[in-house]
Design a protein around this motif. Structure first.
Motif, PDB file in Angstrom:
ATOM      1  N   ARG A  96       2.480  28.709  41.448  1.00 21.63           N
ATOM      2  CA  ARG A  96       2.728  28.278  40.064  1.00 21.63           C
ATOM      3  C   ARG A  96       1.490  28.553  39.189  1.00 21.63           C
ATOM      4  O   ARG A  96       1.590  29.037  38.061  1.00 21.63           O
ATOM      5  N   ILE A  97       0.320  28.235  39.770  1.00 20.31           N
ATOM      6  CA  ILE A  97      -0.938  28.414  39.019  1.00 20.31           C
ATOM      7  C   ILE A  97      -1.130  29.899  38.677  1.00 20.31           C
ATOM      8  O   ILE A  97      -1.350  30.275  37.525  1.00 20.31           O
ATOM      9  N   LEU A  98      -1.053  30.720  39.720  1.00 21.61           N
ATOM     10  CA  LEU A  98      -1.304  32.152  39.523  1.00 21.61           C
ATOM     11  C   LEU A  98      -0.285  32.792  38.593  1.00 21.61           C
ATOM     12  O   LEU A  98      -0.639  33.575  37.708  1.00 21.61           O
ATOM     13  N   LEU A  99       0.995  32.407  38.765  1.00 17.89           N
ATOM     14  CA  LEU A  99       2.039  32.975  37.905  1.00 17.89           C
ATOM     15  C   LEU A  99       1.777  32.621  36.444  1.00 17.89           C
ATOM     16  O   LEU A  99       1.945  33.451  35.549  1.00 17.89           O
ATOM     17  N   ASN A 100       1.327  31.376  36.235  1.00 16.31           N
ATOM     18  CA  ASN A 100       1.045  30.961  34.852  1.00 16.31           C
ATOM     19  C   ASN A 100      -0.065  31.814  34.250  1.00 16.31           C
ATOM     20  O   ASN A 100       0.049  32.330  33.137  1.00 16.31           O
ATOM     21  N   LEU A 101      -1.167  31.987  35.060  1.00 18.16           N
ATOM     22  CA  LEU A 101      -2.297  32.765  34.539  1.00 18.16           C
ATOM     23  C   LEU A 101      -1.894  34.216  34.303  1.00 18.16           C
ATOM     24  O   LEU A 101      -2.224  34.808  33.266  1.00 18.16           O
ATOM     25  N   LEU A 102      -1.139  34.785  35.262  1.00 19.54           N
ATOM     26  CA  LEU A 102      -0.747  36.196  35.146  1.00 19.54           C
ATOM     27  C   LEU A 102       0.212  36.407  33.985  1.00 19.54           C
ATOM     28  O   LEU A 102       0.072  37.360  33.204  1.00 19.54           O
ATOM     29  N   SER A 103       1.195  35.482  33.837  1.00 19.99           N
ATOM     30  CA  SER A 103       2.158  35.654  32.741  1.00 19.99           C
ATOM     31  C   SER A 103       1.450  35.539  31.395  1.00 19.99           C
ATOM     32  O   SER A 103       1.726  36.284  30.465  1.00 19.99           O
ATOM     33  N   ASN A 104       0.444  34.600  31.306  1.00 17.13           N
ATOM     34  CA  ASN A 104      -0.355  34.485  30.070  1.00 17.13           C
ATOM     35  C   ASN A 104      -1.104  35.785  29.794  1.00 17.13           C
ATOM     36  O   ASN A 104      -1.133  36.279  28.673  1.00 17.13           O
ATOM     37  N   SER A 105      -1.724  36.336  30.859  1.00 15.08           N
ATOM     38  CA  SER A 105      -2.508  37.567  30.688  1.00 15.08           C
ATOM     39  C   SER A 105      -1.629  38.699  30.178  1.00 15.08           C
ATOM     40  O   SER A 105      -2.021  39.438  29.269  1.00 15.08           O
ATOM     41  N   ILE A 106      -0.475  38.846  30.763  1.00 15.59           N
ATOM     42  CA  ILE A 106       0.422  39.931  30.329  1.00 15.59           C
ATOM     43  C   ILE A 106       0.906  39.639  28.911  1.00 15.59           C
ATOM     44  O   ILE A 106       0.958  40.525  28.059  1.00 15.59           O
ATOM     45  N   LYS A 107       1.219  38.339  28.670  1.00 10.78           N
ATOM     46  CA  LYS A 107       1.711  37.934  27.352  1.00 10.78           C
ATOM     47  C   LYS A 107       0.696  38.265  26.248  1.00 10.78           C
ATOM     48  O   LYS A 107       1.041  38.771  25.189  1.00 10.78           O
ATOM     49  N   PHE A 108      -0.609  37.993  26.550  1.00 11.25           N
ATOM     50  CA  PHE A 108      -1.611  38.109  25.475  1.00 11.25           C
ATOM     51  C   PHE A 108      -2.446  39.390  25.577  1.00 11.25           C
ATOM     52  O   PHE A 108      -3.511  39.491  24.991  1.00 11.25           O
ATOM     53  N   THR A 109      -1.969  40.332  26.379  1.00  9.34           N
ATOM     54  CA  THR A 109      -2.666  41.621  26.458  1.00  9.34           C
ATOM     55  C   THR A 109      -1.801  42.689  25.785  1.00  9.34           C
ATOM     56  O   THR A 109      -0.616  42.824  26.115  1.00  9.34           O
ATOM     57  N   PRO A 110      -2.374  43.402  24.852  1.00 11.06           N
ATOM     58  CA  PRO A 110      -1.584  44.426  24.162  1.00 11.06           C
ATOM     59  C   PRO A 110      -1.215  45.582  25.112  1.00 11.06           C
ATOM     60  O   PRO A 110      -1.780  45.682  26.208  1.00 11.06           O
ATOM     61  N   ASN A 111      -0.316  46.430  24.644  1.00 12.20           N
ATOM     62  CA  ASN A 111       0.154  47.569  25.451  1.00 12.20           C
ATOM     63  C   ASN A 111      -1.019  48.397  25.959  1.00 12.20           C
ATOM     64  O   ASN A 111      -2.004  48.611  25.253  1.00 12.20           O
ATOM     65  N   GLY A 112      -0.872  48.865  27.203  1.00 10.03           N
ATOM     66  CA  GLY A 112      -1.877  49.758  27.783  1.00 10.03           C
ATOM     67  C   GLY A 112      -3.110  49.041  28.307  1.00 10.03           C
ATOM     68  O   GLY A 112      -4.065  49.687  28.723  1.00 10.03           O
ATOM     69  N   GLY A 113      -3.052  47.731  28.323  1.00 12.96           N
ATOM     70  CA  GLY A 113      -4.234  46.954  28.773  1.00 12.96           C
ATOM     71  C   GLY A 113      -4.299  46.855  30.293  1.00 12.96           C
ATOM     72  O   GLY A 113      -3.646  47.602  31.012  1.00 12.96           O
ATOM     73  N   GLU A 114      -5.129  45.893  30.729  1.00 19.15           N
ATOM     74  CA  GLU A 114      -5.396  45.781  32.165  1.00 19.15           C
ATOM     75  C   GLU A 114      -5.465  44.309  32.568  1.00 19.15           C
ATOM     76  O   GLU A 114      -6.019  43.489  31.829  1.00 19.15           O
ATOM     77  N   VAL A 115      -4.888  44.002  33.716  1.00 16.13           N
ATOM     78  CA  VAL A 115      -5.018  42.625  34.240  1.00 16.13           C
ATOM     79  C   VAL A 115      -5.483  42.747  35.686  1.00 16.13           C
ATOM     80  O   VAL A 115      -4.814  43.373  36.501  1.00 16.13           O
TER      81      VAL A 115
END
Ligand code: ADP
Length: 692
Positions: A550-569
């Motif tokens: 749950r923790i990791l999914l939250n962080l990852l979904s936030n990262s993808i959500k707030f990273t513009p196209n072509g970014g990196e996570v």
């Protein structure tokens, strides 16, 4: 004055008293100095006067001794002459002892008397060198022409010898002078056989008829016994002068004997002296005559025949002043000592008396600092004691009041805090309701619009593809609703303390890697490069895998959500000492500095406007933080606005060592429907049609 202001009360009082005492002492010293000086001066004058008198009386005694022999002889002779006049004079049946010639009875008696009187005088008094009796021709006895004898000390046992002829002795100064006078006359001092001698001569007259002269030699050398030296008056000078001012005795210069005293004075001074001498009484005067020194002289008269000799004592004024100065210096030292002792005593007493006041002053400073831990002993019942006692009572009251105030303040602060919390909670609830309403409305609106589309197109045949598309939209929005409801349930569980951990030994490297891999498909539409990096191959730790996911999914979904196209996570896992470090780093929009802490608060979103980039409820991070806390870890964020963010989780490295609790490492089941649904739900915020 400013200096005084800064001093302590006791010091100030001591200074004031000291100054007052000093002034009093100065006045006292001044008064005492003047009066003492006067008394000492008078005492010294008296002392010197009596010295002068004493010398005079000694000389007078010599003089009287000399004169009394002559007077008593003269008196005897007078009686004899009177007797001779009235009585019949015998024949010359007697022989003169001196001249060995016949003489009458009266002459014989006279001879006996005057020779023995003369002998007694020279024997009894060392000052009388010799006594002589000389007669006019045939005036002693009709049988002897030149009757004269001289009796000296050496004749004490021998027979007395004749003393020359009338032609010889009648020419001597003393005889000639006495023959002219009625009174005793004295010669000038003269040297005779090493002795200084003055001769006193008394004429023998009966009925104005000069019968002869009685003469007595007076040894002036013996005057050296006079008081001429005194330790207290080093400048003391003594002299005796005769009726003509000739010096008979000089305590300092022997050669001065025979000189005339007036030659040592200015004329005016001597005139002054001689006019006083005429009164025949003791006198003193100050002079500054021959050597520039101030002197005091004391003159005392000595009755010498029909005139006066004088005893003179002279002292330099500085000798008198030395005595006065020494006394005054002694007095001043005494006064200074008394002043010091008085000041020291006053200082000690004042300090002791004012000590409680000083303690009170110090205590007031303590009170202003909030320190009440002091005690001032009450050592007296006077005003200071009363003040101390009142102050202690006051301090206790203040302490009590302050204590009460502190309690009231604490209560007030608690009330304010409670009110603030209630207010914050109220506002949070309002925000939450407004957010959640919005969050709920969007998917519901979308579902509704799809349902309407279905209803509208119900008559027309909807293609399978279109139908699936509508259903996927509804499905995704249902997931969004579900995600929100799940999060809400979880957070309320956490709040209520119902959320328990299900701990197992899990290979976190594999678990994390699986999670990252599984979500990469959600990053594809935005062309975001999702990576998992680690140096570890495997790391089994005691963890709740569900919560971890749950923790990791939250962080990852936030990262993808707030990273513009072509970014990196990039997700990384590592071990540091006794901790596991999991970091999720993106190249997204970043988080403003002032929001970094707030994003972990419930319902908090950086962009609270409705125009924000993505959907979300603001619960995810607070829930993740709550789970991490349950696992005994921490979460922090580093972020650069516009450049990206990095969320770092630090979990304790713990392993179950008991076999019973050991479970097989678990990992996310690949492509299981349940798992896919969970991911879809977690990533449902991201607007991409993820369904096929
Ligand atoms: P939400 O459901 O709104 O995403 P979260 O609690 O997960 O709620 O996140 C709270 C807020 O934190 C987000 O609304 C966003 O403003 C900010 N945030 C979270 N993760 C990131 C990130 N990786 N990059 C930028 N902002 C982020």
């Amino acid at each position: 004055m400013n200096l005084l202001e800064n001093l302590k009360l006791s010091t100030k009082t001591v200074i004031m008293i000291s100054v007052l005492l000093f002034i009093v002492f100065i006045i006292f010293i001044g008064f005492t100095t003047v009066s003492t000086g006067k008394v000492i001066h008078e005492g010294v004058i008296d002392e010197l006067e009596s010295m002068s008198k004493c010398n005079a009386l000694q000389v007078q005694r010599f003089m009287d001794m000399t004169q009394s022999t002559a007077y008593s002889m003269n008196h005897y002779l007078q009686n004899q002459y009177k007797k001779e006049e009235s009585e019949f004079v015998n024949q010359s049946n007697y022989i003169s002892k001196i001249y060995d010639k016949p003489i009458n009875e009266t002459s014989f008696e006279i001879e006996n008397y005057i020779t023995e009187t003369a002998r007694n005088a020279v024997i009894s008094s060392p000052d009388v060198l010799g006594v002589a009796v000389m007669f006019e021709p045939y005036k002693f006895d009709s049988n002897i022409e030149d009757y004269a004898f001289y009796c000296s000390e050496s004749d004490r046992n021998d027979s007395i010898q004749p003393f020359g002829t009338y032609s010889h002795y009648s020419k001597e100064e003393y005889y000639a002078k006495a023959a002219k006078e009625n009174e005793m006359v004295l010669t000038k001092p003269y040297q005779y056989h090493g002795a200084t001698i003055v001769t006193a001569a008394l004429p023998i007259r009966y009925n104005n008829d000069l019968k002869g002269v009685i003469m007595s030699d007076f040894n002036v050398s013996n005057l050296s016994r006079l008081e001429s030296k005194n330790e207290r008056y080093p400048s003391l000078y003594t002299t005796i002068i005769d009726q003509n001012g000739v010096m008979i005795y000089d305590s300092q210069v022997f050669e001065n004997i025979g000189k005339e005293l007036p030659q040592f004075y200015h004329k005016d001074t001597w005139n002054q002296i001689s006019s006083k001498m005429k009164e025949g009484k003791m006198f003193s005067l100050k002079i500054n005559d021959y050597d520039g020194q101030d002197k005091i002289e004391f003159f005392y008269p000595i009755k010498a025949g029909n005139s006066y000799w004088w005893s003179l004592i002279e002292v330099e004024s500085k000798d008198i002043n030395v005595k006065i100065d020494a006394t005054i210096v002694g007095l001043i030292i005494l006064f200074i000592l008394a002043l010091i002792v008085t000041v020291v005593i006053i200082n000690a007493v004042l300090r002791k008396m004012l000590k409680p006041i000083q303690r009170v002053t110090e205590a007031t400073t303590d009170i202003t600092k909030g320190n009440f831990d002091f005690d001032i002993p009450i050592s007296s019942k006077d005003e200071v004691g009363q003040l101390t006692s009142s102050f202690m009572d006051m301090a206790k009251n203040i302490e009590h009041a302050q204590y009460q105030l502190a309690i009231k303040n604490e209560q007030l602060e608690k009330t304010i805090e409670t009110l603030k919390q209630a207010d914050a909670e109220k506002r949070a609830k309002n925000t939450f309701i407004s957010n959640i309403s919005h969050e709920f409305r969007t998917p519901i609106t979308l579902i509704l619009s799809v349902i309407q589309l279905f209803q509208v197109n119900m008559g027309n045949c909807i293609s399978k593809e279109k139908g699936n598309k509508y259903l996927n939209v509804m499905k995704q929005n249902c997931y969004r609703l579900l995600r929100m409801i799940n999060n809400l349930i979880d957070i309320s569980r956490v709040d209520a303390g119902y959320n328990h951990l299900d701990l197992k030994n899990v290979d976190v490297v594999k678990l994390s890697s699986d999670i990252v891999m599984s979500i990469s498909q959600y990053a594809l539409p935005k062309n975001i490069n999702v990576q998992f990096t680690t140096d570890l191959e495997k790391m089994e730790v005691m963890i709740d895998p569900d919560k971890m996911e749950r923790i990791l999914l939250n962080l990852l979904s936030n990262s993808i959500k707030f990273t513009p196209n072509g970014g990196e996570v990039i997700t990384n896992i590592s071990r540091r000492d006794n901790s596991i470090i999991i970091s999720v780093k993106d190249t997204g929009i970043g988080i403003p500095e002032d929001k970094k802490e707030l994003i972990f608060d419930r319902f908090h979103q950086v962009d609270m406007t409705h125009t924000r980039m993505n959907e979300g409820s603001g619960i995810g991070l607070s829930l993740a933080k709550a789970f991490i806390k349950m696992l005994g870890g921490t979460i922090t964020v580093h972020s650069n606005l516009g450049k990206g963010s990095e969320f770092i989780i630090e979990l304790p490295f713990r392993v179950f060592d008991n076999e019973k609790y050991m479970q097989k490492s678990i990992s996310m089941p690949e492509d299981s429907n349940k798992n896919k649904q969970r991911l879809d739900i977690e990533f449902s915020d991201i607007y991409y049609p993820l369904v096929n």
